[in-house]
Each structure stands twice: as C-alpha cells, then as structure tokens.
Design a protein around this motif. Sequence first.
Motif, PDB file in Angstrom:
ATOM      1  N   GLY A   3      58.274  34.426  37.497  1.00 51.98           N
ATOM      2  CA  GLY A   3      56.858  34.736  37.645  1.00 51.98           C
ATOM      3  C   GLY A   3      56.074  34.323  36.411  1.00 51.98           C
ATOM      4  O   GLY A   3      55.012  33.707  36.507  1.00 51.98           O
ATOM      5  N   GLN A   4      56.617  34.650  35.250  1.00 50.28           N
ATOM      6  CA  GLN A   4      55.925  34.314  34.000  1.00 50.28           C
ATOM      7  C   GLN A   4      55.814  32.793  33.832  1.00 50.28           C
ATOM      8  O   GLN A   4      54.792  32.286  33.360  1.00 50.28           O
ATOM      9  N   ARG A  82      42.840  42.369  39.995  1.00 49.30           N
ATOM     10  CA  ARG A  82      43.170  43.418  40.975  1.00 49.30           C
ATOM     11  C   ARG A  82      44.214  42.891  41.972  1.00 49.30           C
ATOM     12  O   ARG A  82      45.190  43.571  42.283  1.00 49.30           O
ATOM     13  N   SER A  83      43.981  41.666  42.422  1.00 48.15           N
ATOM     14  CA  SER A  83      44.954  41.045  43.323  1.00 48.15           C
ATOM     15  C   SER A  83      46.284  40.846  42.606  1.00 48.15           C
ATOM     16  O   SER A  83      47.345  41.082  43.175  1.00 48.15           O
ATOM     17  N   PHE A  84      46.218  40.409  41.359  1.00 47.71           N
ATOM     18  CA  PHE A  84      47.440  40.217  40.570  1.00 47.71           C
ATOM     19  C   PHE A  84      48.219  41.530  40.481  1.00 47.71           C
ATOM     20  O   PHE A  84      49.441  41.553  40.541  1.00 47.71           O
ATOM     21  N   ARG A  85      47.487  42.607  40.336  1.00 47.83           N
ATOM     22  CA  ARG A  85      48.148  43.903  40.161  1.00 47.83           C
ATOM     23  C   ARG A  85      48.944  44.290  41.405  1.00 47.83           C
ATOM     24  O   ARG A  85      50.035  44.847  41.315  1.00 47.83           O
ATOM     25  N   THR A  86      48.391  43.975  42.562  1.00 46.61           N
ATOM     26  CA  THR A  86      49.104  44.314  43.800  1.00 46.61           C
ATOM     27  C   THR A  86      50.361  43.455  43.952  1.00 46.61           C
ATOM     28  O   THR A  86      51.302  43.849  44.635  1.00 46.61           O
ATOM     29  N   ILE A  87      50.357  42.294  43.339  1.00 46.69           N
ATOM     30  CA  ILE A  87      51.544  41.426  43.405  1.00 46.69           C
ATOM     31  C   ILE A  87      52.615  41.933  42.438  1.00 46.69           C
ATOM     32  O   ILE A  87      53.796  41.671  42.617  1.00 46.69           O
ATOM     33  N   GLY A  88      52.162  42.654  41.410  1.00 48.44           N
ATOM     34  CA  GLY A  88      53.101  43.153  40.417  1.00 48.44           C
ATOM     35  C   GLY A  88      53.069  42.361  39.126  1.00 48.44           C
ATOM     36  O   GLY A  88      54.018  42.406  38.344  1.00 48.44           O
ATOM     37  N   VAL A  89      51.986  41.612  38.898  1.00 46.37           N
ATOM     38  CA  VAL A  89      51.862  40.878  37.635  1.00 46.37           C
ATOM     39  C   VAL A  89      51.624  41.899  36.520  1.00 46.37           C
ATOM     40  O   VAL A  89      50.694  42.702  36.615  1.00 46.37           O
ATOM     41  N   PRO A  90      52.458  41.905  35.475  1.00 45.83           N
ATOM     42  CA  PRO A  90      52.238  42.898  34.411  1.00 45.83           C
ATOM     43  C   PRO A  90      50.976  42.590  33.599  1.00 45.83           C
ATOM     44  O   PRO A  90      50.600  41.416  33.467  1.00 45.83           O
ATOM     45  N   SER A  93      51.340  39.952  30.954  1.00 44.77           N
ATOM     46  CA  SER A  93      51.264  38.547  31.384  1.00 44.77           C
ATOM     47  C   SER A  93      49.819  38.125  31.611  1.00 44.77           C
ATOM     48  O   SER A  93      49.446  36.994  31.309  1.00 44.77           O
TER      49      SER A  93
END
Lengths: 269, 302
Positions: A3-4, A82-90, A93
């Motif tokens: 992911g990173q 916000r969308s990133f957060r739902t994906i699980g992006v820390p 990152s």
Amino acid sequence: MRGQIQHFAHEFRAGVRNPTQLMLNYLFPLGFYLMMGFVMTGINPEFANTMTPAMAIFVIMVAAVLGLPGPIAEAREAGIYRSFRTIGVPAASVLAMPALTTALHALAMATLVSLASPRFFGAAAPEAWAPFAGIVLLTAFCFVAIGLLIGVVAKDSRAVTLMSQVIFLPSMLLGGLMVPLSLLPESMRTVAALLPTTHAMQAIEGLAFGRETIINPTLAAGALGITGALAVVLAGVLFRWDTRAESGARRPILALLALAPLALVAVLG
Amino acid sequence: MNAVLTVDGLRKSYGDVVAVDGVDFAVAEGEILGLLGPNGAGKTTALECVEGLLRPDEGRIDIKGLDPQRDRRRIRDLVGVQLQTSALPGTMTVAEAAHFVAAYHDCEPRPDLLERMGLAELRTRKYSELSVGQQRRLALVLAIVHRPVLLFLDEPTAGLDVKSRRELHAIIAELREQGTAIVLATHDMAEAEKLSDRLAIMLAGRIVAEGTPREITATGDGLTKVSVATEGGLLAGADIVLPAAQAPFIDEQYLVCFSTDPGETVKGVLDEVAARGDRLVDLRVERPSLEERFLEVTEVAS
C-alpha cells in the motif's frame, strides 16, 4: 508495505501530472533560476558569490512551501482523506507520502541548479560539497515539514495561500537569497533571523564556503533540523482527516512553535 | 443469528444537537439491512460511527468481536465502505485506484469488477475526468475489491444509470449469497424493498420501525386496496357492503375499497358480480407500498 509503495508512486506521479504541482516543482523554479542566472548576474556580479546556495534553497522552498500545502488542504476539503481512511490508509502515510515525494522533486531541482550554476553562470562553487549537500538535505527536510504543517493547519486552500506567502515573501526579500544578511539593516536582521532561508544560507556559507557568518553556522544547521522535526511532530498532532473531524482540533497558533528553534539560535548565535 | 455487526445503545451528539439517540441493530452473515429515513434522521451519522469515522458518545459497536475505534487496523480488511460522498485524487487513473486500494488491503485488484461495472475501458482515465456516475461505480468497486464480510453502502445507486443500477443490484445479491452482511442506507424505497431482508426506519436519531419489508408494510393501517371493474358496470350504482372492507367508492370505471382481509373481500366481490349477472373485466389487489408506509411512519412519529 504494498500500500505504501503504491501510495508513494501515486504521489510521485501527481507531482508531475498535476499542472499546479508541475509548475511549482519544476517550471516556475526553473524559469526563475534561468532569469536570475541571465539577468541578475549581469546587474549585480556579487550575486554570483551566493547564487549556487541561494537558488538551491529557492527551488526547495517553492516546491515545499508553495507546492506541498495546497494539495493537502484540497484533499482534506474534497473528502479524499476521508475516503482514504475507509480504505485503511494510515495517517502517517497520508502525511509522509506527499512530503517524501515533494522532497524528491525539490532535491532533483536543487541538484540541477547546484551543478549548473558554476558551469553556466560562473557562480561560486562550494569549497566542500559534502557539507553543502548535507545542509541542502536539512533545508529540504525543514521546508517540507513546514509545508506539511501549513497544509495541515490551514483552514482551507485560501488560507494555505496566505500562510505560504507569510513564509515565502519575507524569505525571498530578507532571507539572504537576494541580499546577503550582512547588508540588511540591524532591525531587519532580527526579522530575517526567524526565517529558515537565513539559517540555511548562513549554514552553507559558513560550512560549505568557509565564509564569515553572522549566525553560528553549526547552530543554524541544527536549528533547521530541530525546526523540521518540530514541524513534523506538530503536523502529526494537528492532522485532521476531514473538515468535520473532531480529532486534531484546528489550532494553527501552535504551528508557530515550529519556528522557536530558529528564534533561539538567532538569540544565541 | 450469526451477527457480523451488533450496535447497542449508540448515541452521538454535535453540541446540543442529538444526531443519534440510542440506536440498536444487528446484521447477520448474508443479510441485508436497509436503513431508511428522511434527510437529517441520523442514518449517515450512525453509519459513520459504525465505520469508525466518528467516535460515538455512548454505546457499543461490535464487528466480529472487534471495536471500530480500538481495532481499526484489523477491521479495515473485514469492512468495505462506500460513502455517500467519496473522492479520490483527480490525477489517479481508474486502474491506479484499483491497485492502490487493493495494495492497502493486501489483495489483488479485481479486473472482473471493473468489467462488470463498465469501467474496464476507462482504466487509463483520470478520476477527475470521470462522470459522477462513473465515480460512483468506481467507489463501489473499491468498496468490495477485498471481499469484505461487512459492507456499508450509503446511497449506492444515486447517480447511476439503469444498467449500472441493475448490475449493482446483481452484485449486492451475489455478495449476500456469499455471506456478506450489508447495511444499505438509501432513499430509494423500491431498492430497499427489493434488496433488504430487514428494514429499519430512522427518524430524529431513533429507529421508529423495524422488520422485514412485508412486516413493515403490513403494520400500521395495513389496508390493502382492492379495485374491480366489470363489463356491465353493475356494481357502480349499487349499495354494496363488502366483507372486511371499508365503504367502497367509484374511481373512474373501478369500484375501489380498502380491505383488512383481502381474501374475504375478493370473495365478496366475486359473489356480488355473480349475483348481479355481470362479468369481471379487471381485479386488482395492491398491498400498501413501502413508500406509503414510510410516509405514514415518519408522519406519525414526527
């Protein structure tokens, strides 16, 4: 880790795909550099003495302070984080990837102008390239961290422009890029001592060119590093995922703490 | 019931405004819970608490034994979220978005999903160049790319064309067959009635009605509309009393009544037609729609 890596690749591509970022990472710094090389060295031959570090610092500052914060505030406003957060992006990152890629773009340009200035415009080359490179890296770290902090604390993209200019314009006029610190009136030196560009120029001039400086160059280099570290910590503390988030309350005044090491060194140095 | 999601006593306020006021619900494996409610009912706030985007003031949220606030990292691969308004960076292409999300979930991107949602030919198109409908379809693909066990869909078909809507309904049905628990917040009553196993109607932060679509529509007034047209129209002028029905009235060429027991009423209608020597042309029995029931519930509760 995958992911990173994908995230890094995306942010790096955005640095050249996004027209505004392309402009601030490469086109504007390059255009300004060429203009200074062709025009300024003719008007003021003394400029050749400081052109190499001044232009290296300038291109870093444009990418980091003018280029980095806007996309951060815009992404927050648009709900991208916000969308990133739902994906699980820390959160780490979200902050680290644009910062790292901006640093890479800025350092690429800084390398170009540092090598080209002595060759094409007769600018003075550093006596010691290793300290020069080290302080350029520290400067990139410091400015990228400040850019990150502006992006995090600015209420919206209009506030970003205002806050970026508060750093950029005085740095251009008083930070030793156009006019050496020694030529500034005493009262202006106090203001200049709060600017990262002043410390970067003083550190390079003292440690890489072996010149007399007003501020202790080692302390100036240290101040750049500590300012950068403080700005990174503050950006992490004040980060918000979106404009409605309850965590990381908006306290832009706290961001000023990042400039404390510069003020302290100005007093000591 | 093998509950994937359990919510107990969920409360959330913004200052003095109570957005969610003691909500309880649960969703089992392979079940779709439709969450209905007018704008401002608290649906999105409740969902955002469950998704971990907001911290609730009170209450317990359990997703397969995990807490959305405490166990965010472990939950991210179990849950898929399609927000009411989601966005991606404008310079990111469709294919890059699929790789980006799949990489963060440590799974492979799903070209089959892009194909099904009509996005395969747009793989190289930037997000900023997609239409709103295409962006919505991409958001859905990204929400299910990692095969979540719990899926939150907030207005999933808003802005979708008929073909995409139908494909999405098919995908949702497949996910349910595969055991995915789904929470579907929507304003589309037909969609909620068609897809949901259970419905919960929210109003002013509370759940005011809950049950299967049939249970929801059968409660309240619960009257079924019976309409009849005959060849000779002999029922029209007659003074008729039908069993288990309110007094009939004429609506164009139809005799219409509202029945509490449509079986008895229809039997009575057929007897009346036969007794008058008339011939049946059309007979319609219509249950109250979910939309009508929804309006009734929200009007009564407010």
